[in-house]
Write an enzyme that holds these catalytic residues in place. Structure first.
Site, PDB file in Angstrom:
ATOM      1  N   GLY A  80      74.834  -8.525 -11.776  1.00 26.39           N
ATOM      2  CA  GLY A  80      74.329  -9.080 -13.034  1.00 26.39           C
ATOM      3  C   GLY A  80      75.140 -10.211 -13.638  1.00 26.39           C
ATOM      4  N   ASP A  92      77.637  -8.572 -17.438  1.00 28.00           N
ATOM      5  CA  ASP A  92      76.414  -9.143 -18.010  1.00 28.00           C
ATOM      6  C   ASP A  92      76.080  -8.512 -19.358  1.00 28.00           C
ATOM      7  OD1 ASP A  92      75.785  -6.666 -16.896  1.00 28.00           O
ATOM      8  OD2 ASP A  92      74.046  -7.360 -15.773  1.00 28.00           O
ATOM      9  N   ASP A 101      75.972  -2.029 -22.428  1.00 25.99           N
ATOM     10  CA  ASP A 101      74.844  -1.193 -22.856  1.00 25.99           C
ATOM     11  C   ASP A 101      75.417   0.146 -23.336  1.00 25.99           C
ATOM     12  OD1 ASP A 101      72.354  -0.075 -23.231  1.00 25.99           O
ATOM     13  OD2 ASP A 101      71.841   0.075 -21.132  1.00 25.99           O
ATOM     14  N   THR A 102      75.479   1.153 -22.467  1.00 26.57           N
ATOM     15  CA  THR A 102      76.105   2.417 -22.875  1.00 26.57           C
ATOM     16  C   THR A 102      77.631   2.336 -22.793  1.00 26.57           C
ATOM     17  OG1 THR A 102      76.159   3.338 -20.642  1.00 26.57           O
ATOM     18  CG2 THR A 102      74.160   3.731 -21.925  1.00 26.57           C
ATOM     19  N   GLY A 103      78.117   1.378 -22.016  1.00 24.67           N
ATOM     20  CA  GLY A 103      79.564   1.228 -21.837  1.00 24.67           C
ATOM     21  C   GLY A 103      80.097   2.016 -20.639  1.00 24.67           C
ATOM     22  N   LYS A 108      74.392  -4.738 -26.371  1.00 27.62           N
ATOM     23  CA  LYS A 108      73.167  -4.095 -26.842  1.00 27.62           C
ATOM     24  C   LYS A 108      73.465  -3.162 -27.990  1.00 27.62           C
ATOM     25  CE  LYS A 108      69.888  -3.248 -23.473  1.00 27.62           C
ATOM     26  NZ  LYS A 108      69.131  -2.408 -22.517  1.00 27.62           N
TER      27      LYS A 108
END
Ligand code: IMP
Ligand code: MG
Length: 185
Positions: free
Chosen positions: A49, A105, A108-110, A136
């Site tokens: 990504g 990239d 998100d949740t990490g 995010k």
């Protein structure tokens, strides 16, 4: 004249335009060039990504540095996090006593960044920081300090500029939400 990417037709909306991305990447690269002046900087991109972000970033960094890549298990065809991150490819060279900047990239949740930080720390770098193109807005994420963030985005599934859906759409020059995905949510 450059013709418009046909993948644009699959987007319901664009969250970040190509121009906005390019401007922000230049700003981050300038900041990195200042912060890491006279340091032994190595940028480590997370496959796959981060490849577009990484390549644009390093072309705008004006100080000496090296690059390596690390691989993790991906979402597969799912659009939800697997919470089971596997390192599929370690870095090639030594990062011992180097100033590592992990280039991802999306935060998100990490889970991914957290797992990679755990692995890289074992190699005893001089410093270890994170640069993420997107952050995010998710409620239950592992809290990780991100030194450089490109853009904060809502909790929606996005594609483009390296980010994929079933391995497609990485070549979009913007960040967008797919038509079918957004109508499912
Ligand atoms: P995390 O471990 O949940 O932070 O997410 C890690 C990986 O999931 C990222 O490196 C991306 O490859 C992928 N991912 C998370 N959110 C998205 C998205 O909205 N679109 C595409 N890939 C995503
Ligand atoms: Mg990734």
């Amino acid at each position: 004249m450059k013709s418009k990417n046909t993948l644009y037709n699959d987007l319901e909306r664009i969250l970040v335009t190509s121009e906005e991305i390019q401007e922000r990447v230049r700003q981050i690269a300038r900041q990195i060039s200042v912060d890491y002046n006279n340091k032994d900087l190595i940028l480590i991109g997370v496959l796959k990504g981060s490849i577009i972000f990484l390549s644009d970033l390093i072309r705008n960094i004006t100080i000496k540095h090296t690059v390596d890549l690390i691989g993790t298990s991906s979402y597969g065809s799912e659009m939800v996090s697997s919470y089971n991150v596997k390192i599929t490819k370690d870095v090639n060279g030594s990062i011992f006593k180097k100033d590592v900047l992990l280039v991802e990239d999306i935060y998100d949740t990490g889970q991914t960044i957290n797992a990679i930080i755990g692995l890289l720390t074992l190699h005893n770098p001089a410093s270890l920081e994170v640069c993420a193109l997107l952050d995010k807005n998710k409620k239950d994420k592992i809290s990780i300090p991100i030194k450089y963030t490109g853009f904060k985005i809502p909790d929606v599934f996005v594609v483009g500029y390296g980010l994929d859906y079933n391995e497609y759409y990485r070549n979009l020059d913007c960040i967008g939400v797919l038509k079918s995905v957004s109508s499912e949510q």
